[in-house]
Scaffold this motif. Structure first.
Motif, PDB file in Angstrom:
ATOM      1  N   ARG A 269      -8.189   8.279   7.046  1.00  0.00           N
ATOM      2  CA  ARG A 269      -7.535   7.326   7.934  1.00  0.00           C
ATOM      3  C   ARG A 269      -8.522   6.328   8.540  1.00  0.00           C
ATOM      4  N   ALA A 270      -9.694   6.816   8.894  1.00  0.00           N
ATOM      5  CA  ALA A 270     -10.663   5.934   9.531  1.00  0.00           C
ATOM      6  C   ALA A 270     -11.190   4.882   8.569  1.00  0.00           C
ATOM      7  N   ASN A 271     -11.047   5.150   7.262  1.00  0.00           N
ATOM      8  CA  ASN A 271     -11.589   4.245   6.259  1.00  0.00           C
ATOM      9  C   ASN A 271     -10.522   3.400   5.558  1.00  0.00           C
ATOM     10  N   LEU A 272      -9.268   3.479   6.016  1.00  0.00           N
ATOM     11  CA  LEU A 272      -8.205   2.720   5.356  1.00  0.00           C
ATOM     12  C   LEU A 272      -8.480   1.219   5.401  1.00  0.00           C
ATOM     13  N   VAL A 273      -8.949   0.742   6.545  1.00  0.00           N
ATOM     14  CA  VAL A 273      -9.276  -0.684   6.672  1.00  0.00           C
ATOM     15  C   VAL A 273     -10.367  -1.068   5.682  1.00  0.00           C
ATOM     16  N   ASP A 274     -11.357  -0.197   5.513  1.00  0.00           N
ATOM     17  CA  ASP A 274     -12.437  -0.463   4.560  1.00  0.00           C
ATOM     18  C   ASP A 274     -11.916  -0.466   3.124  1.00  0.00           C
ATOM     19  N   GLN A 275     -10.973   0.426   2.833  1.00  0.00           N
ATOM     20  CA  GLN A 275     -10.381   0.467   1.491  1.00  0.00           C
ATOM     21  C   GLN A 275      -9.671  -0.844   1.173  1.00  0.00           C
ATOM     22  N   VAL A 276      -8.919  -1.348   2.143  1.00  0.00           N
ATOM     23  CA  VAL A 276      -8.177  -2.594   1.933  1.00  0.00           C
ATOM     24  C   VAL A 276      -9.137  -3.775   1.812  1.00  0.00           C
ATOM     25  N   ALA A 277     -10.192  -3.771   2.625  1.00  0.00           N
ATOM     26  CA  ALA A 277     -11.193  -4.841   2.545  1.00  0.00           C
ATOM     27  C   ALA A 277     -11.842  -4.866   1.163  1.00  0.00           C
ATOM     28  N   GLU A 278     -12.065  -3.693   0.589  1.00  0.00           N
ATOM     29  CA  GLU A 278     -12.653  -3.614  -0.744  1.00  0.00           C
ATOM     30  C   GLU A 278     -11.683  -4.140  -1.803  1.00  0.00           C
ATOM     31  N   ILE A 279     -10.389  -3.862  -1.630  1.00  0.00           N
ATOM     32  CA  ILE A 279      -9.374  -4.388  -2.552  1.00  0.00           C
ATOM     33  C   ILE A 279      -9.396  -5.914  -2.529  1.00  0.00           C
ATOM     34  N   PHE A 280      -9.442  -6.480  -1.326  1.00  0.00           N
ATOM     35  CA  PHE A 280      -9.497  -7.939  -1.200  1.00  0.00           C
ATOM     36  C   PHE A 280     -10.781  -8.489  -1.832  1.00  0.00           C
TER      37      PHE A 280
ATOM     38  N   GLY B 273       4.151  -3.392  -7.761  1.00  0.00           N
ATOM     39  CA  GLY B 273       3.073  -4.005  -6.994  1.00  0.00           C
ATOM     40  C   GLY B 273       2.356  -3.066  -6.053  1.00  0.00           C
ATOM     41  N   GLY B 274       2.596  -1.770  -6.203  1.00  0.00           N
ATOM     42  CA  GLY B 274       1.968  -0.802  -5.325  1.00  0.00           C
ATOM     43  C   GLY B 274       0.478  -0.615  -5.585  1.00  0.00           C
ATOM     44  N   ILE B 275      -0.261  -0.351  -4.525  1.00  0.00           N
ATOM     45  CA  ILE B 275      -1.698  -0.085  -4.604  1.00  0.00           C
ATOM     46  C   ILE B 275      -1.949   1.274  -3.958  1.00  0.00           C
ATOM     47  N   PRO B 276      -2.492   2.247  -4.695  1.00  0.00           N
ATOM     48  CA  PRO B 276      -2.737   3.566  -4.104  1.00  0.00           C
ATOM     49  C   PRO B 276      -3.924   3.558  -3.158  1.00  0.00           C
ATOM     50  N   VAL B 277      -3.760   4.211  -2.008  1.00  0.00           N
ATOM     51  CA  VAL B 277      -4.858   4.360  -1.048  1.00  0.00           C
ATOM     52  C   VAL B 277      -4.909   5.804  -0.592  1.00  0.00           C
ATOM     53  N   ASP B 278      -6.072   6.235  -0.163  1.00  0.00           N
ATOM     54  CA  ASP B 278      -6.274   7.595   0.305  1.00  0.00           C
ATOM     55  C   ASP B 278      -6.000   7.649   1.798  1.00  0.00           C
ATOM     56  N   ARG B 279      -4.804   8.117   2.178  1.00  0.00           N
ATOM     57  CA  ARG B 279      -4.419   8.147   3.581  1.00  0.00           C
ATOM     58  C   ARG B 279      -5.112   9.280   4.343  1.00  0.00           C
ATOM     59  N   SER B 280      -5.725  10.228   3.621  1.00  0.00           N
ATOM     60  CA  SER B 280      -6.436  11.300   4.301  1.00  0.00           C
ATOM     61  C   SER B 280      -7.708  10.770   4.956  1.00  0.00           C
TER      62      SER B 280
ATOM     63  N   LEU C  51       0.825  -1.194   0.000  1.00  0.00           N
ATOM     64  CA  LEU C  51       0.000   0.000   0.000  1.00  0.00           C
ATOM     65  C   LEU C  51       0.868   1.256   0.000  1.00  0.00           C
ATOM     66  N   GLY C  52       0.428   2.279  -0.701  1.00  0.00           N
ATOM     67  CA  GLY C  52       1.135   3.557  -0.725  1.00  0.00           C
ATOM     68  C   GLY C  52       0.137   4.687  -0.868  1.00  0.00           C
ATOM     69  N   LYS C  53       0.475   5.839  -0.321  1.00  0.00           N
ATOM     70  CA  LYS C  53      -0.452   6.963  -0.439  1.00  0.00           C
ATOM     71  C   LYS C  53      -0.603   7.356  -1.904  1.00  0.00           C
ATOM     72  N   LYS C  54      -1.797   7.736  -2.272  1.00  0.00           N
ATOM     73  CA  LYS C  54      -2.130   7.945  -3.679  1.00  0.00           C
ATOM     74  C   LYS C  54      -1.255   8.990  -4.355  1.00  0.00           C
ATOM     75  N   GLU C  55      -0.717   9.946  -3.580  1.00  0.00           N
ATOM     76  CA  GLU C  55       0.119  10.993  -4.165  1.00  0.00           C
ATOM     77  C   GLU C  55       1.378  10.428  -4.806  1.00  0.00           C
ATOM     78  N   LEU C  56       1.840   9.259  -4.340  1.00  0.00           N
ATOM     79  CA  LEU C  56       3.060   8.650  -4.888  1.00  0.00           C
ATOM     80  C   LEU C  56       2.820   7.983  -6.241  1.00  0.00           C
ATOM     81  N   PHE C  57       1.563   7.886  -6.648  1.00  0.00           N
ATOM     82  CA  PHE C  57       1.233   7.162  -7.873  1.00  0.00           C
ATOM     83  C   PHE C  57       0.965   8.095  -9.056  1.00  0.00           C
ATOM     84  N   ARG C  58       1.318   9.363  -8.886  1.00  0.00           N
ATOM     85  CA  ARG C  58       1.211  10.293 -10.001  1.00  0.00           C
ATOM     86  C   ARG C  58       2.382  10.082 -10.956  1.00  0.00           C
TER      87      ARG C  58
END
Length: 201
Positions: free
Chosen positions: A83-94, A74-81, A56-63
């Protein structure tokens, strides 16, 4: 790539040991993390085991242009802003992937960590998937996956947090007696390089 990785590990006396994978989807954690060499040894271990772990990497690194390299590795962009929803983001990826391993460094630092960050645990819990216990033992020159942990909610414990003794280094867990290239003073029983705890509510 598998043959190349095994070819590179063998001359330096390293062996690869991976317990049979219980699922095509899982959270992969690696410890102890005490040196930049962990990345090289761990990468060769993943290649040798034919495991294409994502991270996982913050989405800004994927520009562009860096983003092309991040995705190729193998990086996957996530929205670190969110924070409370990071677990939900990863669950959706899975949920949307048929086969995936997401690599997380539970210590979050190469320095001595008194406890592990709990994000990886809640990611696996939310997705209903096992946690693969990866390691690199520089004393025995062995790299691999030593077992799997199935997360379960344990609410109601006084104080809200408690240790999981099954993954305590030096106490029979998969990291018992294992050491990094730069052991932390006083860390780990049986020659282990650090002491870490997993906590859950």
């Amino acid at each position: 790539m598998q043959k190349l990785a095994l070819f590179l590990l063998k001359p330096f006396g390293w062996s690869l040991k991976i317990e049979p994978l219980p699922s095509k989807k899982y959270v992969l954690i690696g410890a102890p993390h005490t040196s930049n060499w962990d990345f090289i040894v761990g990468l060769l271990g993943l290649w040798g085991g034919r495991i294409r772990a994502r991270f996982l990497g913050k989405k800004e690194l994927f520009r562009p242009p860096l983003g092309y390299l991040m995705r190729a590795l193998g990086g996957i962009p996530v929205d670190r802003s969110r924070r409370a929803n990071l677990v939900d983001q990863v669950a959706e990826i899975f949920r949307r992937e048929k086969e995936i391993a997401i690599l997380v460094a539970p210590e979050g630092t190469r320095g001595k960590a008194p406890y592990w960050r709990t994000g990886f645990y809640y990611m696996a819990l939310k997705a209903g998937l096992p946690i693969a216990l990866g390691y690199a033992d520089y004393r025995r020159k062995e790299v691999g996956i030593g077992g799997y942990l199935y997360p379960t909610p344990h609410g109601g414990h006084p104080g809200g947090l408690r240790p999981h003794p099954g993954v305590l280094p030096g106490q029979g867990g998969p990291w018992a007696g294992e050491a990094g290239p730069h052991p932390h003073p006083g860390g780990g029983g049986g020659g282990g390089s650090w002491v870490a705890w997993i906590f859950w509510p």
